[in-house]
Scaffold this active site. Structure first.
Site, PDB file in Angstrom:
ATOM      1  N   HIS A 197       6.571  45.843  -4.076  1.00 16.23           N
ATOM      2  CA  HIS A 197       6.819  44.896  -5.169  1.00 16.23           C
ATOM      3  C   HIS A 197       7.066  45.572  -6.521  1.00 16.23           C
ATOM      4  O   HIS A 197       7.484  44.916  -7.469  1.00 16.23           O
ATOM      5  CB  HIS A 197       5.667  43.876  -5.264  1.00 16.23           C
ATOM      6  CG  HIS A 197       6.120  42.505  -5.657  1.00 16.23           C
ATOM      7  ND1 HIS A 197       5.368  41.367  -5.434  1.00 16.23           N
ATOM      8  CD2 HIS A 197       7.247  42.075  -6.283  1.00 16.23           C
ATOM      9  CE1 HIS A 197       6.021  40.312  -5.909  1.00 16.23           C
ATOM     10  NE2 HIS A 197       7.154  40.711  -6.431  1.00 16.23           N
ATOM     11  N   ASP A 218       3.020  35.159  -4.402  1.00 18.63           N
ATOM     12  CA  ASP A 218       2.217  36.324  -4.024  1.00 18.63           C
ATOM     13  C   ASP A 218       0.822  35.893  -3.590  1.00 18.63           C
ATOM     14  O   ASP A 218       0.283  34.911  -4.104  1.00 18.63           O
ATOM     15  CB  ASP A 218       2.080  37.250  -5.243  1.00 18.63           C
ATOM     16  CG  ASP A 218       2.095  38.717  -4.869  1.00 18.63           C
ATOM     17  OD1 ASP A 218       1.213  39.131  -4.099  1.00 18.63           O
ATOM     18  OD2 ASP A 218       2.988  39.434  -5.358  1.00 18.63           O
ATOM     19  N   HIS A 230      -1.448  38.062  -4.168  1.00 17.85           N
ATOM     20  CA  HIS A 230      -2.185  38.847  -5.162  1.00 17.85           C
ATOM     21  C   HIS A 230      -1.650  38.550  -6.564  1.00 17.85           C
ATOM     22  O   HIS A 230      -0.564  38.001  -6.709  1.00 17.85           O
ATOM     23  CB  HIS A 230      -2.033  40.341  -4.842  1.00 17.85           C
ATOM     24  CG  HIS A 230      -2.329  40.664  -3.403  1.00 17.85           C
ATOM     25  ND1 HIS A 230      -1.338  40.724  -2.439  1.00 17.85           N
ATOM     26  CD2 HIS A 230      -3.497  40.898  -2.772  1.00 17.85           C
ATOM     27  CE1 HIS A 230      -1.887  40.991  -1.265  1.00 17.85           C
ATOM     28  NE2 HIS A 230      -3.206  41.097  -1.419  1.00 17.85           N
ATOM     29  N   ASP A 267      -0.844  40.886  -8.900  1.00 12.54           N
ATOM     30  CA  ASP A 267       0.145  41.889  -9.331  1.00 12.54           C
ATOM     31  C   ASP A 267       0.178  42.050 -10.837  1.00 12.54           C
ATOM     32  O   ASP A 267       1.211  42.381 -11.417  1.00 12.54           O
ATOM     33  CB  ASP A 267       1.553  41.553  -8.802  1.00 12.54           C
ATOM     34  CG  ASP A 267       1.678  41.802  -7.316  1.00 12.54           C
ATOM     35  OD1 ASP A 267       0.674  42.160  -6.669  1.00 12.54           O
ATOM     36  OD2 ASP A 267       2.791  41.625  -6.781  1.00 12.54           O
ATOM     37  N   HIS A 299       2.511  48.867  -7.319  1.00 11.79           N
ATOM     38  CA  HIS A 299       2.901  47.557  -6.745  1.00 11.79           C
ATOM     39  C   HIS A 299       1.870  46.464  -7.065  1.00 11.79           C
ATOM     40  O   HIS A 299       2.158  45.281  -6.850  1.00 11.79           O
ATOM     41  CB  HIS A 299       3.220  47.641  -5.238  1.00 11.79           C
ATOM     42  CG  HIS A 299       2.041  47.680  -4.322  1.00 11.79           C
ATOM     43  ND1 HIS A 299       2.094  47.280  -3.016  1.00 11.79           N
ATOM     44  CD2 HIS A 299       0.769  48.090  -4.528  1.00 11.79           C
ATOM     45  CE1 HIS A 299       0.904  47.436  -2.446  1.00 11.79           C
ATOM     46  NE2 HIS A 299       0.084  47.924  -3.340  1.00 11.79           N
ATOM     47  N   ASP A 349       6.929  37.724  -2.660  1.00 10.23           N
ATOM     48  CA  ASP A 349       6.178  38.706  -1.873  1.00 10.23           C
ATOM     49  C   ASP A 349       5.826  38.047  -0.541  1.00 10.23           C
ATOM     50  O   ASP A 349       5.161  36.999  -0.508  1.00 10.23           O
ATOM     51  CB  ASP A 349       4.911  39.103  -2.645  1.00 10.23           C
ATOM     52  CG  ASP A 349       4.180  40.277  -2.014  1.00 10.23           C
ATOM     53  OD1 ASP A 349       4.152  40.361  -0.764  1.00 10.23           O
ATOM     54  OD2 ASP A 349       3.618  41.087  -2.762  1.00 10.23           O
ATOM     55  N   ASP A 369       3.729  38.583   1.506  1.00 10.83           N
ATOM     56  CA  ASP A 369       2.298  38.406   1.807  1.00 10.83           C
ATOM     57  C   ASP A 369       1.732  37.088   1.267  1.00 10.83           C
ATOM     58  O   ASP A 369       0.562  36.774   1.517  1.00 10.83           O
ATOM     59  CB  ASP A 369       1.464  39.623   1.389  1.00 10.83           C
ATOM     60  CG  ASP A 369       1.309  39.804  -0.117  1.00 10.83           C
ATOM     61  OD1 ASP A 369       1.411  38.827  -0.871  1.00 10.83           O
ATOM     62  OD2 ASP A 369       1.055  40.962  -0.527  1.00 10.83           O
ATOM     63  N   GLU A 424       7.879  43.625   0.161  1.00 12.56           N
ATOM     64  CA  GLU A 424       6.653  43.972   0.887  1.00 12.56           C
ATOM     65  C   GLU A 424       6.745  43.745   2.389  1.00 12.56           C
ATOM     66  O   GLU A 424       5.725  43.721   3.076  1.00 12.56           O
ATOM     67  CB  GLU A 424       5.415  43.273   0.304  1.00 12.56           C
ATOM     68  CG  GLU A 424       5.078  43.678  -1.132  1.00 12.56           C
ATOM     69  CD  GLU A 424       4.450  45.073  -1.280  1.00 12.56           C
ATOM     70  OE1 GLU A 424       4.078  45.675  -0.248  1.00 12.56           O
ATOM     71  OE2 GLU A 424       4.344  45.551  -2.422  1.00 12.56           O
TER      72      GLU A 424
HETATM   73 MN   LIG Z   1       3.195  41.431  -4.784  1.00  9.83          MN
END
Ligand SMILES: [Mn+2]
Length: 329
Positions: free
Chosen positions: A125, A152, A154, A156, A169, A256, A258, A301
């Site tokens: 990312h 995402d 997360h 980030d 990332h 992302d 994820d 990712e």
């Molecule tokens: Mn990310």
């Protein structure tokens, strides 16, 4: 499924939303694929195979079947460095990521200037530092507002000070908002690249404690997975569109993989349980496509080393088609 150009003969053309979309899309009927096998932002080597897996999953062919022209395919060179083994740096591989970011920014801005939709394929990312810089430069020259949709698991939004790992990332949103290592925030000579009140973070569920504070302070609009459980992703996507600024000319989607549940998308580096299911993943991007605001996209990712029979790459290709406006009817 039908391409955006295809139209049901039962519908009256003047009243059909498909016809409206078709008219709008005439302006943007081609994409530029920018492949960035960047692994320097994390500690997982497999992400560098993401672009190859997307090609194996027939990304360009699928986009053309949808009725778009693939105007260009660009491979960004990434140094195969082991700089991320340096455990003592608060932000690893910054010079290398800075160089890649400049190249990505130039490719993304050029693609937009040519009237195509840049789709930047990761890679980790941290490539969004470059793609968002390119997008920002495009709108800056035109004095236009734009919004950022960051999907995402997360945040980030770490800085070198808050990050435990030093992995860039985990920092690209912070960098784009003007926080972090100056060699990255000052890319192209100005900062920030995007305004917090035009930035939305969707799907987060694994957030570091210092990131909570940063999210709270910096003014981005967060929609956690709890908000999605409560309101539904359709409503959250509508709210997110409102939060990005109704006067935005365009949207950048930084997706992302994820954000999706690892049961559905196992081929990622940093899985987090409790993510989007298969239909939610499509719904979010379909609704954004219907807004006709998507102007540029990152898909990041993907880690083929963790994937099962390239299923996550195939899903990522499907999601790109949804974000380009693929419809069921
Ligand atoms: Mn990310």
């Amino acid at each position: 499924m039908l391409a955006p150009e295809a139209k049901s003969s039962e519908k009256t053309p003047e009243k059909s939303p498909g016809a409206e979309q078709q008219a709008a899309r005439k302006k943007l009927d081609s994409v530029t694929l920018i492949y960035v096998p960047l692994h320097l932002g994390g500690s997982h080597r497999g992400v560098s195979m993401g672009p190859a897996a997307m090609r194996v999953a027939e990304l360009p062919e699928s986009i053309e079947r949808l009725g778009f022209k693939v105007a260009d395919e660009i491979d960004i060179q990434v140094p195969y460095s082991v700089c991320w083994w340096d455990q003592h740096s608060p932000a690893k591989c910054v010079p290398e990521i800075g160089q890649v970011s400049e190249d990505v920014a130039a490719a993304v801005e050029a693609a937009m200037t040519k009237g195509t939709i840049p789709i930047t394929i990761g890679g980790d990312h941290s490539l969004a530092i470059g793609s968002i810089a390119g997008v920002s430069n495009y709108y800056r020259k035109r004095n236009e507002n734009w919004g950022l949709m960051w999907f995402d698991a997360h945040g980030d939004i770490n800085t070198p000070e808050s990050s435990g790992s030093g992995n860039v990332h985990g920092m690209p949103l912070a960098v784009s908002l003007g926080r972090g290592d100056k060699r990255l925030t000052e890319l192209l000579g100005y900062s920030p690249k995007v305004l917090p009140n035009r930035s939305v973070l969707i799907g987060i569920r694994d957030v570091d404690p210092p990131e909570r504070e940063l999210i709270d302070q910096c003014g981005v609009t967060p929609f956690t997975i709890r908000d999605i459980d409560h309101l539904g992703l359709g409503r959250v996507t509508d709210l997110a569109l409102g939060a990005c600024g109704s006067d935005s000319t365009g949207l950048h989607v930084s997706f992302d993989i994820d954000v999706i549940d690892p049961d559905v998308a196992p081929g990622v580096s940093t899985p987090a349980r409790g993510g989007f299911n298969y239909r939610e993943s499509h719904l979010a991007l379909t609704l954004l496509a219907e807004s006709q605001l998507i102007r540029s996209i990152d898909i990041v990712e993907l880690n083929p080393a963790n994937d099962i029979k390239n299923s996550t790459a195939k899903l990522a290709v499907e999601l790109i088609l949804s974000s380009l406006g693929q419809r069921i009817l």
